[in-house]
Motif scaffolding. Structure first.
Motif, mmCIF file in Angstrom:
data_model
loop_
_atom_site.group_PDB
_atom_site.id
_atom_site.type_symbol
_atom_site.label_atom_id
_atom_site.label_comp_id
_atom_site.label_asym_id
_atom_site.label_seq_id
_atom_site.Cartn_x
_atom_site.Cartn_y
_atom_site.Cartn_z
ATOM 1 N N PRO A 23 57.484 -28.229 -10.823
ATOM 2 C CA PRO A 23 57.404 -29.310 -9.835
ATOM 3 C C PRO A 23 56.794 -30.618 -10.458
ATOM 4 O O PRO A 23 57.002 -31.601 -9.833
ATOM 5 C CB PRO A 23 56.485 -28.855 -8.654
ATOM 6 C CG PRO A 23 56.327 -27.301 -8.831
ATOM 7 C CD PRO A 23 56.729 -27.091 -10.225
ATOM 8 N N ARG A 64 54.542 -30.686 -3.753
ATOM 9 C CA ARG A 64 54.518 -30.158 -5.070
ATOM 10 C C ARG A 64 53.539 -29.500 -5.517
ATOM 11 O O ARG A 64 53.219 -28.302 -6.024
ATOM 12 C CB ARG A 64 55.009 -31.083 -6.046
ATOM 13 C CG ARG A 64 56.345 -31.840 -5.723
ATOM 14 C CD ARG A 64 57.721 -31.377 -5.576
ATOM 15 N NE ARG A 64 58.687 -32.035 -5.574
ATOM 16 C CZ ARG A 64 59.849 -31.787 -5.169
ATOM 17 N NH1 ARG A 64 60.368 -30.487 -5.215
ATOM 18 N NH2 ARG A 64 60.917 -32.835 -4.819
ATOM 19 N N GLY A 116 61.953 -25.255 -7.744
ATOM 20 C CA GLY A 116 62.496 -26.472 -7.132
ATOM 21 C C GLY A 116 63.010 -26.234 -6.023
ATOM 22 O O GLY A 116 62.844 -27.290 -5.118
ATOM 23 N N GLY A 175 63.836 -31.621 -6.663
ATOM 24 C CA GLY A 175 63.106 -30.088 -7.586
ATOM 25 C C GLY A 175 64.141 -29.343 -7.853
ATOM 26 O O GLY A 175 63.973 -28.813 -9.081
#
Length: 506
Positions: free
Chosen positions: A124, A80, A67, A438
């Motif tokens: 993600p 992502r 993240g 994230g």
């Protein structure tokens, strides 16, 4: 001019969530078959929870790291999507190797690798929804993910049973994985990679500059900012975690308590040591690194996130109990065999795959029904009701003797599963800053992982000491845990835009 994120169409949301079908395909194969693989390779019942800690531990480590770095990533594939793609490739390779394990340690090692790879792809995806959808559509995105989770897991959980109906061998010599399981894992590798690739190449992402512009359009009162803790605060906190961890570890050694308890005591010490390391780094005036940033974010969580932590804790404790012990409970109680090489055991293990497919199928239907429940009862009461349905489903395993009727119990479990995968995120939506979406989704995973570590530490011991090592009672413990989670939901703050959203897949 400052602008807001535009709404996405149904098919745009569909494409960005479709990869979750593949991820859950692999995850469901693991959940329904890993205990079976471990037992086939000679694992004792009270050691199986220890072998299962691969998932929680890798999630605890990997998700916040992924993240944090995905928040700072920008490539030709976006922010992502590189993590989706490479995580899916590694997971697919692990799915091919795992059912060919010939010894227990090899299977356990592959489980660690598989879980790490799944977490690289999975983490993600939650942030992906927050990145791409306006707040009014975020709950819809999470419900769509829940829908695909249900659909993907239905087929994956049933695959060994389906293959057996087509004549694939469901038995193998002692210590060997049956062909039904091996071929199911091979199929899972293909489906997982294809579904994730669809999302990678059919979706787009906003650049960091665009996300900053969107966030600037939000009212200042809705923005959350992390506080930078000083070295002294981290030292005090480190002592508060290290002390009980050290004392517990010493007590386990001194009085020769069950070794599984070391999971809990060592976890306390590790968390304390990490904070001590951050304190020392900060005292030296070193530049903040990823670990220090994650720690600051952890201790600065939004209020709703702290309240939801309790809900998640008891929800996932129950789920972990179900995943670990359903195979042993159903084969032993409903099919009358605990011998992994017997026909009755393998028939029962395949039926557990069908039951797991059923609850995932019902969860896909629940993803459509839950928005109606939310409109009538609100997010908190809808989640409470779904968790109580799940508790009733797990409790019924103790009183239903006909394994076919356990399909009815899976209705309640399916509603609870769909709700756990969507409504907590809907309650959290809108509280997280775009630049840290994230890392906060990774931190939120702590409250999924920690109860699983606790379950791995104490469930086997509780069953051995209090329930004559009968796995059916783990499901009763799970039912009680879901009730507690449901009651805790009522304490979650109703303030904020997130709680006005009603998830929908339409």
């Amino acid at each position: 001019m400052v602008k807001e994120k535009p709404d996405l169409s149904f098919w745009q949301i569909w494409n960005m969530c479709f990869g979750f079908l593949g991820i859950q395909f692999g995850f469901a194969l693991q959940n329904a078959n890993v205990s079976r693989i471990f037992q086939t390779l000679g694992a004792e019942m009270d050691t199986i929870p220890l072998l299962w800690i691969a998932g929680p531990v890798t999630g605890l480590i990997v998700q916040p790291i992924v993240g944090h770095f995905s928040d700072k990533t920008w490539t030709r594939l976006g922010r992502r999507r590189p993590y989706f793609l490479y995580g899916a490739l590694a997971t697919s390779l692990a799915l091919v190797v795992m059912p060919n394990a010939s010894v227990l340690w090899m299977a356990a090692g592959m489980l660690w690798i598989m879980d790490a790879a799944i977490n690289v792809s999975m983490e993600p995806f939650r942030a992906f929804v927050g990145d791409n959808l306006p707040k009014r559509q975020q709950a819809k995105g999470y419900a769509m993910q829940s829908f695909f989770i249900g659909i993907g897991a239905v087929v994956a959980s049933m695959l060994p049973w389906i293959l057996a109906q087509f004549g694939v061998s469901n038995q193998a010599p002692e210590g060997t994985i049956p062909d039904t399981v091996r071929y199911a894992f091979y199929a899972g590798a293909v489906v997982l990679f294809a579904a994730v690739a669809w999302t990678v190449f059919r979706s787009r992402e906003y650049s960091p500059e665009q996300l900053a512009e969107f966030e600037a359009a939000e009212p200042a009162s809705e923005r959350h900012h992390s506080e930078r803790r000083d070295a002294a605060a981290y030292r005090r906190s480190a002592l508060a975690w290290l002390s009980p961890g050290l004392l517990a570890t010493f007590a386990i050694w001194l009085w020769d308590w069950h070794p599984q308890l070391y999971i809990l005591s060592v976890a306390l010490m590790v968390f304390g040591l990490l904070q001590l390391w951050v304190a020392q780094s900060r005292a030296r005036g070193s530049a903040d690194n990823g670990m220090a940033t994650v720690m600051d974010d952890l201790f600065s969580m939004p209020t709703a996130m702290k309240q939801l932590a309790v809900v998640q804790f008891f929800s996932w404790f129950a789920l972990f109990a179900m995943w670990i012990y359903t195979t042993a409970a159903v084969t032993g109680v409903h099919f009358g065999s605990s011998d992994p090489s017997s026909a009755a055991y393998n028939e029962g293990a395949n039926w557990v795959g069908v039951l797991f497919a059923a609850y995932n199928g019902f969860s896909a239907l629940a993803a459509v029904v839950i928005p109606v429940m939310v409109r009538h009862f609100g997010l908190r009461r809808a989640h409470l009701l779904n968790l109580l349905l799940g508790a009733a489903g797990l409790a019924s395993f103790l009183v239903v003797s006909d394994p076919t009727l356990l399909l009815v119990a899976m209705v309640g479990v399916g509603f609870a599963w769909a709700s756990i995968l969507s409504l907590p995120y809907a309650m959290l939506a809108g509280c997280l800053p775009a630049a840290k979406m994230g890392v906060y989704m990774g931190i939120f995973n702590f409250f999924i992982v920690i109860p699983q570590l606790l379950a791995a530490s104490v469930l086997g011991l509780i069953l051995r000491l209090g329930f004559d090592n009968q796995p059916i009672y783990a499901l009763a413990i799970g039912a009680v845990s879901l009730v507690i989670a449901g009651v805790a939901t009522l304490r979650v703050s109703q303030n904020g835009a997130a709680l006005s959203q009603s998830p929908s897949v339409s």
